[in-house]
Design a protein around this motif. Structure first.
Motif, PDB file in Angstrom:
ATOM      1  N   UNK A   1      36.796  37.365  45.518  1.00  0.00           N
ATOM      2  CA  UNK A   1      36.978  35.908  45.642  1.00  0.00           C
ATOM      3  C   UNK A   1      36.319  35.188  44.466  1.00  0.00           C
ATOM      4  N   UNK A   2      35.168  35.691  44.031  1.00  0.00           N
ATOM      5  CA  UNK A   2      34.477  35.047  42.906  1.00  0.00           C
ATOM      6  C   UNK A   2      35.336  35.124  41.640  1.00  0.00           C
ATOM      7  N   UNK A   3      35.829  36.314  41.318  1.00  0.00           N
ATOM      8  CA  UNK A   3      36.639  36.469  40.106  1.00  0.00           C
ATOM      9  C   UNK A   3      37.907  35.608  40.198  1.00  0.00           C
ATOM     10  N   UNK A   4      38.512  35.603  41.390  1.00  0.00           N
ATOM     11  CA  UNK A   4      39.738  34.806  41.557  1.00  0.00           C
ATOM     12  C   UNK A   4      39.432  33.316  41.370  1.00  0.00           C
ATOM     13  N   UNK A   5      38.267  32.872  41.864  1.00  0.00           N
ATOM     14  CA  UNK A   5      37.925  31.446  41.731  1.00  0.00           C
ATOM     15  C   UNK A   5      37.746  31.082  40.259  1.00  0.00           C
ATOM     16  N   UNK A   6      37.211  32.000  39.466  1.00  0.00           N
ATOM     17  CA  UNK A   6      36.992  31.700  38.055  1.00  0.00           C
ATOM     18  C   UNK A   6      38.308  31.763  37.259  1.00  0.00           C
ATOM     19  N   UNK A   7      39.260  32.583  37.742  1.00  0.00           N
ATOM     20  CA  UNK A   7      40.590  32.592  37.118  1.00  0.00           C
ATOM     21  C   UNK A   7      41.234  31.220  37.296  1.00  0.00           C
ATOM     22  N   UNK A   8      41.026  30.623  38.471  1.00  0.00           N
ATOM     23  CA  UNK A   8      41.534  29.269  38.734  1.00  0.00           C
ATOM     24  C   UNK A   8      40.943  28.276  37.729  1.00  0.00           C
ATOM     25  N   UNK A   9      39.633  28.381  37.518  1.00  0.00           N
ATOM     26  CA  UNK A   9      38.947  27.423  36.632  1.00  0.00           C
ATOM     27  C   UNK A   9      39.498  27.533  35.204  1.00  0.00           C
ATOM     28  N   UNK A  10      39.713  28.760  34.741  1.00  0.00           N
ATOM     29  CA  UNK A  10      40.246  28.950  33.379  1.00  0.00           C
ATOM     30  C   UNK A  10      41.661  28.381  33.288  1.00  0.00           C
ATOM     31  N   UNK A  11      42.477  28.722  34.277  1.00  0.00           N
ATOM     32  CA  UNK A  11      43.872  28.265  34.261  1.00  0.00           C
ATOM     33  C   UNK A  11      43.948  26.735  34.322  1.00  0.00           C
ATOM     34  N   UNK A  12      43.168  26.140  35.230  1.00  0.00           N
ATOM     35  CA  UNK A  12      43.194  24.677  35.371  1.00  0.00           C
ATOM     36  C   UNK A  12      42.791  24.003  34.058  1.00  0.00           C
ATOM     37  N   UNK A  13      41.721  24.485  33.449  1.00  0.00           N
ATOM     38  CA  UNK A  13      41.228  23.834  32.234  1.00  0.00           C
ATOM     39  C   UNK A  13      42.245  23.946  31.104  1.00  0.00           C
ATOM     40  N   UNK A  14      42.838  25.125  30.951  1.00  0.00           N
ATOM     41  CA  UNK A  14      43.824  25.287  29.879  1.00  0.00           C
ATOM     42  C   UNK A  14      45.029  24.375  30.113  1.00  0.00           C
ATOM     43  N   UNK A  15      45.429  24.271  31.375  1.00  0.00           N
ATOM     44  CA  UNK A  15      46.588  23.423  31.679  1.00  0.00           C
ATOM     45  C   UNK A  15      46.266  21.950  31.418  1.00  0.00           C
TER      46      UNK A  15
END
Ligand SMILES: NC(=O)c1ccc[n+]([C@@H]2O[C@H](COP(=O)([O-])OP(=O)(O)OC[C@H]3O[C@@H](n4cnc5c(N)ncnc54)[C@H](OP(=O)(O)O)[C@@H]3O)[C@@H](O)[C@H]2O)c1
Length: 292
Positions: free
Chosen positions: A180-194
């Motif tokens: 869950x931690x890794x998945x949450x950080x994937x969200x943060x990277x994706x959101x910021x890039x978008x």
């Protein structure tokens, strides 16, 4: 190029800019009482900026405030920095609006938002208490999203400002035993890039940082100190991470991986498929509870 200049200089809302007269720009930092957040706060204060520090513990916030004020007093220019503290649990649905309301009574507006507060969770996903997973998602994803939605519109109106989101190297790969931690950080990277692309040319900077292990209380708090990654992967200091982030943020880089070793790891994680990386990551993250 022409579009960039038009957006940058001609679409500013003059009425909104006029409202800023007499207000001071400030950097809002979540999770500012220790670790990476504290080092961000220290850097901003040392450069003469105003800060709004967020964490749950009122006493820790006061301690950090006193420490930063004492450091500033020892500095040569003797200016007293503006340090505002707000003790709040960011997992509350109303936390972001409550922060905005509290800032409304002060002579401040948020020019830079640093979404740093985050929590990890180690072990088998199926065994983890649902409340702890909810808490992780609320803090790492929902709170960051709400704060961004709360402060970004005004930055766009002003045509100035920036958002730094703290993700993790783990956001670049699936993370068995910290799923869950890794998945949450994937969200943060994706959101910021978008968001960086969506709002390009409007004067607002977006940076996401993806640090490898950092020497903070973070790992002990999720009971991961016995995992192999703590032994095999070199940890950076929180200060070095904050410094590297600020350097690249000022240069306008969107994704920052602090440290040479982590940069090489990041390249490998980006190019190798998950079936190849997952066994290695699982080996490194396994908390090895059985050996306790
Ligand atoms: N340390 C690492 O190895 C590492 C590596 C990659 C990425 N990161 C990321 O870097 C960020 C900071 O990590 P760190 O190692 O500096 O963490 P840390 O030392 O554990 O500090 C966490 C900070 O967040 C605050 N916080 C925790 N829960 C909160 C909540 N519900 N509401 C408001 N504030 C809260 C804490 O204060 P209170 O407890 O008083 O609320 C504290 O100030 C996190 O997003 C983490 O995922 C860390």
């Amino acid at each position: 190029m022409l579009t960039w200049w038009r957006r940058r200089f001609w679409k500013r809302d003059e009425a909104a800019l006029a409202e800023l007269h007499g207000l001071q720009p400030a950097t809002l930092i979540t999770g500012a009482t220790r670790g990476i957040g504290y080092e961000f706060a220290r850097m901003v204060v040392r450069s003469g900026g105003s800060v709004v520090l967020i964490a749950r513990s009122e006493s820790d916030l006061q301690r950090v405030r006193d420490r930063l004020l004492a450091e500033a007093k020892d500095a040569t220019d003797h200016t007293t920095p503006s340090i505002t503290t707000i003790a709040i649990d960011l997992t509350g649905v109303d936390a972001a609006s409550s922060i905005r309301d509290q800032l409304g009574t002060l002579n401040l507006y948020i020019d830079t938002l640093i979404n740093n507060a985050g929590v990890g969770l180690s072990g088998h996903f199926a065994d983890q208490p649902p409340a702890q997973i909810d808490h992780l998602v609320e803090l790492n994803i929902s709170a960051l999203t709400r704060l961004t939605q709360t402060f970004l519109p005004d930055m766009l109106v002003r045509g100035h400002g920036g958002i730094i989101n703290v993700a993790s190297l783990g956001g670049l790969t699936p993370g068995p035993f910290q799923a869950a931690y890794y998945a949450s950080k994937a969200y943060v990277i994706s959101l910021t890039q978008a968001l960086s692309y969506e709002n390009r040319g409007q004067g607002v900077r977006f940076t996401v940082i993806a640090p490898g292990p950092v020497e903070t209380q973070f790992h002990a708090q999720m009971d991961a100190e016995r995992a192999f990654y703590r032994r095999f992967l070199p940890a950076m200091t929180a200060r070095a991470v904050a410094r590297s982030t600020m350097f690249w943020y000022k240069l306008g880089r969107t994704v920052v991986v602090p440290g040479v070793f982590n940069t090489i790891l990041a390249i490998c994680l980006r190019i190798l498929p998950a079936p190849l990386t997952s066994p290695v990551v699982a080996f490194l993250l396994n908390p090895r509870d059985d050996e306790k």
